[in-house]
Enzyme design. Structure first.
Site, PDB file in Angstrom:
ATOM      1  N   ASP A  87     -20.871   5.415 -13.091  1.00  0.00           N
ATOM      2  CA  ASP A  87     -19.993   6.311 -13.845  1.00  0.00           C
ATOM      3  C   ASP A  87     -20.130   5.990 -15.341  1.00  0.00           C
ATOM      4  O   ASP A  87     -19.821   4.874 -15.765  1.00  0.00           O
ATOM      5  CB  ASP A  87     -18.537   6.090 -13.366  1.00  0.00           C
ATOM      6  CG  ASP A  87     -17.587   7.152 -13.891  1.00  0.00           C
ATOM      7  OD1 ASP A  87     -17.801   7.619 -15.033  1.00  0.00           O
ATOM      8  OD2 ASP A  87     -16.641   7.500 -13.183  1.00  0.00           O
ATOM      9  N   SER A 112     -10.049  11.947 -12.339  1.00  0.00           N
ATOM     10  CA  SER A 112     -10.328  11.635 -13.745  1.00  0.00           C
ATOM     11  C   SER A 112      -9.040  11.621 -14.572  1.00  0.00           C
ATOM     12  O   SER A 112      -8.186  10.768 -14.341  1.00  0.00           O
ATOM     13  CB  SER A 112     -11.371  12.642 -14.267  1.00  0.00           C
ATOM     14  OG  SER A 112     -11.826  12.271 -15.526  1.00  0.00           O
ATOM     15  N   HIS A 157     -19.596  10.187 -12.656  1.00  0.00           N
ATOM     16  CA  HIS A 157     -18.186  10.547 -12.794  1.00  0.00           C
ATOM     17  C   HIS A 157     -17.782  11.762 -11.941  1.00  0.00           C
ATOM     18  O   HIS A 157     -16.607  11.994 -11.704  1.00  0.00           O
ATOM     19  CB  HIS A 157     -17.871  10.815 -14.272  1.00  0.00           C
ATOM     20  CG  HIS A 157     -16.406  10.796 -14.580  1.00  0.00           C
ATOM     21  ND1 HIS A 157     -15.618   9.669 -14.429  1.00  0.00           N
ATOM     22  CD2 HIS A 157     -15.562  11.780 -15.007  1.00  0.00           C
ATOM     23  CE1 HIS A 157     -14.369   9.952 -14.769  1.00  0.00           C
ATOM     24  NE2 HIS A 157     -14.305  11.229 -15.116  1.00  0.00           N
TER      25      HIS A 157
HETATM   26  C1  MLT Z   1     -11.730  12.659 -18.845  1.00  0.00           C
HETATM   27  O1  MLT Z   1     -12.709  13.252 -19.259  1.00  0.00           O
HETATM   28  O2  MLT Z   1     -10.806  13.248 -18.318  1.00  0.00           O
HETATM   29  C2  MLT Z   1     -11.691  11.202 -19.035  1.00  0.00           C
HETATM   30  O3  MLT Z   1     -12.764  10.629 -18.583  1.00  0.00           O
HETATM   31  C3  MLT Z   1     -10.486  10.580 -18.457  1.00  0.00           C
HETATM   32  C4  MLT Z   1      -9.360  10.774 -19.413  1.00  0.00           C
HETATM   33  O4  MLT Z   1      -9.621  11.042 -20.562  1.00  0.00           O
HETATM   34  O5  MLT Z   1      -8.215  10.622 -18.969  1.00  0.00           O
END
Ligand code: MLT
Length: 218
Positions: free
Chosen positions: A163, A113, A194
């Site tokens: 996702d 992520s 996700h």
């Molecule tokens: C997260 O929650 O980390 C996002 O989906 C990805 C990001 O903000 O880089």
């Protein structure tokens, strides 16, 4: 050498060396939002038992949750901060290689992520810093004016068809950006969202263990 968390080199981190650490691959472990330097250690050990593990904690806090760069909203990144933090991470890798004595030309990023997004940003802005990357649920972090040459880079991407944070079209755009400039990309789609799931970890493990980068003999 240390196995526990240290606060030097600009980023709080853990470094876990393997035997023959100077020739070994080093996995750079990059956690997701709200994670820390401990999150991906067991994943790293499972992916490459013979690798050194370098696991920094993101330097930015969002309501107390560590991240690797600032965002303005879900999926909307602060581009100035992203650029700054990507350069900071790059320097951290170099400094850590000197401090711990690992080969800075044998670094493989493993990110989930937000961690996958800064790894993608590093590939797009400083392609020589990583030889390979395993990206779980990445997004296009930014679109460079000129794409870098990623010839000879191998990249594994794990992605969920459902996702809610990363649209399928965004994943495809990232894959296509990497492929346009010569990277060999393997994409593993699954039905999930996700969250990182066991099936994609196993797929990444298989993929990495078959690649030449899983041991130091390349
Ligand atoms: C997260 O929650 O980390 C996002 O989906 C990805 C990001 O903000 O880089």
């Amino acid at each position: 050498m240390t196995n526990s968390t240290v606060e030097t080199l600009g980023l709080v981190h853990r470094y876990i060396p393997t035997e023959q650490s100077e020739n070994a691959t080093t996995l750079l472990l990059l956690h997701g939002t709200g994670g820390d330097e401990n999150d991906l250690i067991s994943l790293g050990k499972a992916l490459a038992p013979e690798a050194n593990l370098l696991s920094p904690r993101g330097n930015v806090l969002e309501r107390g949750l560590p991240r690797f760069f600032l965002r303005l909203a879900e999926g909307v990144f602060d581009q100035q901060d992203l650029k700054y933090r990507t350069a900071e991470l790059s320097q951290f890798i170099v400094d850590a290689s000197v401090r711990y004595g690992f080969n800075s030309e044998r670094v493989v990023a493993v990110g989930y992520s937000n961690g996958a997004n800064i790894a993608a940003s590093l590939l797009l802005s400083e392609p020589d810093r990583l030889i390979c990357a395993i990206l779980f649920h990445p997004m296009v972090p930014f679109v460079p004016d000129a794409l870098p040459n990623l010839n000879s880079r191998t990249i594994f991407i794990g992605a969920g068809e459902n996702d809610p944070i990363v649209p399928v079209s965004n994943t495809k755009e990232l894959v296509s950006m990497f492929q346009q400039v010569g990277a060999q990309v393997t994409i593993h789609w699954h039905r999930g969202g996700h969250a990182l799931i066991q099936k994609e970890v196993e797929a990444a493990q298989k993929w990495f263990q078959m690649s030449k980068f899983s041991s130091g003999s390349y």
